[in-house]
Design a protein around this motif. Structure first.
Motif, short mmCIF file in Angstrom:
data_model
loop_
_atom_site.label_atom_id
_atom_site.label_comp_id
_atom_site.label_asym_id
_atom_site.label_seq_id
_atom_site.Cartn_x
_atom_site.Cartn_y
_atom_site.Cartn_z
N GLU A 76 0.78 -1.35 -0.09
CA GLU A 76 0.05 0.00 0.02
C GLU A 76 0.99 1.43 -0.01
O GLU A 76 0.42 2.19 -0.55
CB GLU A 76 -1.04 0.07 1.29
CG GLU A 76 -2.11 -1.05 1.32
CD GLU A 76 -1.40 -2.41 1.66
OE1 GLU A 76 -0.32 -2.63 2.12
OE2 GLU A 76 -2.38 -3.24 1.76
N GLU A 77 2.24 1.10 0.68
CA GLU A 77 2.77 2.48 0.69
C GLU A 77 3.33 2.85 -0.87
O GLU A 77 3.75 4.15 -0.95
CB GLU A 77 4.19 1.94 1.48
CG GLU A 77 4.99 1.13 1.04
CD GLU A 77 4.84 -0.48 1.36
OE1 GLU A 77 5.48 -1.35 1.00
OE2 GLU A 77 3.64 -0.54 2.00
N ASP A 79 1.52 3.42 -3.13
CA ASP A 79 0.62 4.36 -3.90
C ASP A 79 0.96 5.78 -3.77
O ASP A 79 0.44 6.45 -4.63
CB ASP A 79 -0.72 4.23 -3.06
CG ASP A 79 -1.68 2.96 -3.34
OD1 ASP A 79 -1.08 2.18 -4.25
OD2 ASP A 79 -2.77 2.59 -2.56
N ARG A 80 1.89 6.07 -3.07
CA ARG A 80 2.45 7.47 -2.94
C ARG A 80 3.13 7.70 -4.41
O ARG A 80 3.53 8.87 -4.65
CB ARG A 80 3.41 7.75 -1.69
CG ARG A 80 4.70 6.99 -1.91
CD ARG A 80 5.65 7.45 -0.43
NE ARG A 80 6.82 6.91 -0.42
CZ ARG A 80 7.25 5.88 -0.34
NH1 ARG A 80 6.39 4.90 0.03
NH2 ARG A 80 8.35 5.42 -0.30
N PHE A 81 3.62 6.64 -5.11
CA PHE A 81 4.21 6.94 -6.32
C PHE A 81 3.30 7.13 -7.59
O PHE A 81 4.06 7.19 -8.66
CB PHE A 81 5.45 5.83 -6.64
CG PHE A 81 6.30 5.58 -5.36
CD1 PHE A 81 7.07 6.81 -5.39
CD2 PHE A 81 6.58 4.43 -4.76
CE1 PHE A 81 8.18 6.53 -4.36
CE2 PHE A 81 7.37 4.36 -3.71
CZ PHE A 81 8.34 5.39 -3.63
N ARG A 82 2.09 7.06 -7.38
CA ARG A 82 1.08 7.14 -8.40
C ARG A 82 1.37 8.37 -9.45
O ARG A 82 1.71 9.41 -8.96
CB ARG A 82 -0.23 7.34 -7.81
CG ARG A 82 -1.39 7.37 -8.79
CD ARG A 82 -2.58 7.36 -8.15
NE ARG A 82 -2.84 6.09 -7.59
CZ ARG A 82 -3.75 5.71 -6.68
NH1 ARG A 82 -4.52 6.57 -6.12
NH2 ARG A 82 -3.96 4.60 -6.16
N ARG A 84 4.09 8.86 -11.24
CA ARG A 84 5.49 9.12 -11.29
C ARG A 84 5.88 8.37 -12.41
O ARG A 84 5.48 7.36 -12.92
CB ARG A 84 6.22 8.82 -10.29
CG ARG A 84 7.46 9.34 -10.33
CD ARG A 84 8.30 8.91 -8.77
NE ARG A 84 8.01 9.79 -7.85
CZ ARG A 84 8.75 9.67 -6.75
NH1 ARG A 84 9.96 8.95 -6.77
NH2 ARG A 84 8.35 10.36 -5.53
N TYR A 89 12.64 7.80 -10.20
CA TYR A 89 12.72 7.16 -8.95
C TYR A 89 14.04 7.41 -8.54
O TYR A 89 15.23 7.27 -9.30
CB TYR A 89 12.56 5.77 -8.97
CG TYR A 89 10.86 5.44 -9.10
CD1 TYR A 89 10.11 5.48 -8.00
CD2 TYR A 89 10.46 5.02 -10.50
CE1 TYR A 89 8.63 5.33 -8.24
CE2 TYR A 89 9.07 4.82 -10.51
CZ TYR A 89 8.10 5.11 -9.41
OH TYR A 89 6.84 4.81 -9.68
N GLU A 93 14.35 4.39 -3.42
CA GLU A 93 12.91 4.06 -3.92
C GLU A 93 12.63 2.82 -4.79
O GLU A 93 11.79 2.07 -4.52
CB GLU A 93 12.25 5.38 -4.67
CG GLU A 93 11.71 6.60 -3.94
CD GLU A 93 11.44 7.80 -4.52
OE1 GLU A 93 10.91 8.83 -3.83
OE2 GLU A 93 11.65 7.89 -5.66
#
Length: 140
Positions: A76-77, A79-82, A84, A89, A93
């Motif tokens: 789930e973590e 999702d913050r890269f949506r 990109r 990266y 990352e």
């Protein structure tokens, strides 16, 4: 007149199928009584993901169009890269993606990639080759 012929043909096919089912059941019951078989075989459940009709099983497909269901793989973590791009990266990352990749089973990787696509998360360019290698080896 044409519709009547079609209806009669469908009824005939239905009757034939019902008769075939009844005869099969009767045959199995006779085999059970005579001792040829010990029990009537159960109906086998077919794997809904792999039907055998495709050159590449949908279960192993990387295409998001195959499935519309988002499945999370304890990631789930990410999702913050949506939104990109793959070349945006940092090294740390990329390592986050690798950590998730190498903690899952090989048969889960294709589903994970589909899930990322459906969540609009692009794999880091540094990790893509590793993913393709794992999925390619699994297909063979």
């Amino acid at each position: 007149m044409f519709y009547i012929i079609i209806i009669v043909a469908l009824l005939a096919v239905g009757c034939i199928a019902a008769l075939a089912g009844w005869l099969h059941k009767r045959k199995l019951e006779k085999q059970l009584e005579s001792g040829e078989i010990t029990e009537i075989p159960e109906v086998k459940q077919v794997d809904t993901e792999c039907c055998g009709q495709h050159e590449v099983c949908e279960k192993d497909s990387l295409l998001a169009a195959v499935s519309k269901d988002v499945e999370y793989y304890n990631d789930e973590e990410l999702d913050r890269f949506r939104g990109r791009e793959g070349d945006e990266y940092t090294g740390d990352e990329c390592e986050e993606f690798r950590e998730i990749l190498y903690t899952m089973r090989d048969d889960e990787v294709a589903g994970w990639v589909r899930s990322l696509q459906l969540r609009y998360i692009t794999l880091p360019d540094e990790v893509k080759d590793e993913v393709f290698l794992i999925v390619g080896e699994r297909r063979q």
